[in-house]
Design a protein around this motif. Structure first.
Motif, PDB file in Angstrom:
ATOM      1  N   PRO A  98      17.177  -8.513 -10.301  1.00 24.03           N
ATOM      2  CA  PRO A  98      17.738  -8.278  -9.053  1.00 24.03           C
ATOM      3  C   PRO A  98      17.845  -6.626  -8.690  1.00 24.03           C
ATOM      4  N   LYS A  99      17.435  -5.825  -9.555  1.00 25.85           N
ATOM      5  CA  LYS A  99      17.260  -4.675  -9.187  1.00 25.85           C
ATOM      6  C   LYS A  99      15.792  -4.105  -8.817  1.00 25.85           C
ATOM      7  N   CYS A 100      15.119  -5.223  -8.842  1.00 22.20           N
ATOM      8  CA  CYS A 100      14.131  -5.026  -8.138  1.00 22.20           C
ATOM      9  C   CYS A 100      13.601  -6.286  -7.275  1.00 22.20           C
ATOM     10  N   ASN A 132       0.856  -1.178  -0.030  1.00 23.65           N
ATOM     11  CA  ASN A 132       0.149   0.029  -0.048  1.00 23.65           C
ATOM     12  C   ASN A 132       0.819   1.297   0.048  1.00 23.65           C
ATOM     13  N   GLY A 133       0.321   2.409  -0.099  1.00 23.36           N
ATOM     14  CA  GLY A 133       0.998   3.593  -0.209  1.00 23.36           C
ATOM     15  C   GLY A 133       1.774   3.963  -1.540  1.00 23.36           C
ATOM     16  N   ASN A 134       2.824   4.513  -1.748  1.00 24.72           N
ATOM     17  CA  ASN A 134       3.507   5.186  -2.959  1.00 24.72           C
ATOM     18  C   ASN A 134       4.509   3.999  -3.318  1.00 24.72           C
ATOM     19  N   LYS A 135       3.884   2.877  -3.811  1.00 25.29           N
ATOM     20  CA  LYS A 135       4.878   1.826  -4.090  1.00 25.29           C
ATOM     21  C   LYS A 135       4.498   1.492  -5.833  1.00 25.29           C
ATOM     22  N   GLN A 136       4.321   2.522  -6.445  1.00 24.32           N
ATOM     23  CA  GLN A 136       3.919   2.169  -7.956  1.00 24.32           C
ATOM     24  C   GLN A 136       4.883   1.530  -8.767  1.00 24.32           C
ATOM     25  N   ASP A 137       6.279   1.924  -8.667  1.00 24.00           N
ATOM     26  CA  ASP A 137       7.135   1.420  -9.387  1.00 24.00           C
ATOM     27  C   ASP A 137       7.255   0.016  -9.012  1.00 24.00           C
ATOM     28  N   ALA A 138       7.543  -0.173  -7.730  1.00 26.51           N
ATOM     29  CA  ALA A 138       7.841  -1.766  -7.195  1.00 26.51           C
ATOM     30  C   ALA A 138       6.686  -2.647  -7.693  1.00 26.51           C
ATOM     31  N   ALA A 139       5.373  -1.982  -7.504  1.00 30.02           N
ATOM     32  CA  ALA A 139       4.081  -2.955  -7.654  1.00 30.02           C
ATOM     33  C   ALA A 139       4.077  -3.111  -9.220  1.00 30.02           C
ATOM     34  N   THR A 140       4.395  -2.172 -10.028  1.00 33.47           N
ATOM     35  CA  THR A 140       4.431  -2.287 -11.504  1.00 33.47           C
ATOM     36  C   THR A 140       5.343  -3.340 -12.034  1.00 33.47           C
ATOM     37  N   LYS A 141       6.461  -3.376 -11.322  1.00 30.84           N
ATOM     38  CA  LYS A 141       7.495  -4.769 -11.822  1.00 30.84           C
ATOM     39  C   LYS A 141       7.184  -5.841 -11.222  1.00 30.84           C
TER      40      LYS A 141
END
Length: 243
Positions: free
Chosen positions: A214-216, A196-205
């Motif tokens: 490994p970069k995510c 939850n929260g501002n995790k757009q980049d991680a959630a997208t990947k």
């Protein structure tokens, strides 16, 4: 990997608590891997309520935490031992002797030896996870390679930025942490992530890309045979995840 879209953060926490409850009731002497940060707080609050009001019994369980800051005493308000006591352990009927958070002070090599020894003794039945904005799990930061076992990690600037809200100033945020390795996490029987929260980049990947990167580090969850991700609908809509 199973993905559950919840209408609200509160619903995420209730559903995640259901997973933990099922594990505890089916195996009272289970080992639970725990995470800190804001994401699991609501779930911990619900588990405390179920223990008090519904007889959810943690008396035979043991726990081990993902990580701990290097340099903070366990009584420090921003240590993860303190966090776990305040948010969970003080509210359930667990024997604190059966809860393990790596020591943040003292001899580094001895602390790591002890951490790895604890992890080797018993398999984690369910590992709770949050995710950093950059996709880190525990304090396994993005990079060209990841560690198998518990180790000392130098924290990325983005991690320090994200955590500075908990400290008086950015300069007070520790630069190192002890953390389980990615192998330790992946060897758990079940993985449970709350996003939850501002995790757009991680959630997208994690949810919209087929790569294991490994970069995510969060993307390694895709390889686990029993992993569930709870994501708030608002965030799912933002990244275009339809399920």
């Amino acid at each position: 990997m199973k993905v559950v879209v919840a209408d609200t953060y509160e619903q995420e926490c209730l559903l995640a608590a259901d997973v933990i409850e099922q594990v505890v009731r089916e195996k009272p002497d289970c080992r639970i891997g725990l995470a800190t940060g804001s994401s699991p707080v609501g779930m911990y609050k619900e588990l405390g309520r179920r223990c008090r009001e519904e007889g959810l019994d943690f008396s035979k369980a043991d726990t081990v935490n993902l990580d701990e800051y290097v340099g903070l005493e366990p009584t420090h308000e921003q240590s993860y031992r303190y966090f776990m006591d305040v948010n969970l352990f003080d509210h359930i009927n667990i024997d604190k002797a059966n809860t393990y958070v790596a020591k943040g002070v003292g001899d580094v090599e001895e602390n790591l030896r002890e951490f790895n020894e604890v992890l080797a003794k018993k398999t984690i039945d369910v590992q709770v996870l949050g995710v950093g904005p950059d996709g880190h799990l525990g304090f396994n930061e993005p990079g060209e390679k990841l560690w198998d076992h518990a180790h000392k990690e130098f924290l990325d600037e983005s991690t320090i930025d994200a955590n500075q809200r908990f400290f008086a100033s950015r300069d007070d945020v520790p630069r190192y942490a002890f953390t389980m390795g990615m192998g330790d996490i992946m060897r758990a029987k079940k993985l449970l992530m709350i996003i939850n929260g501002n995790k757009q980049d991680a959630a997208t990947k994690l949810l919209m890309d087929d790569k294991i990167d490994p970069k995510c580090p969060a993307t390694f969850m895709k390889m686990h045979s029993d992993a569930v991700v709870f994501i708030e609908k608002k965030l799912a809509d933002e990244i275009g995840y339809k399920g």
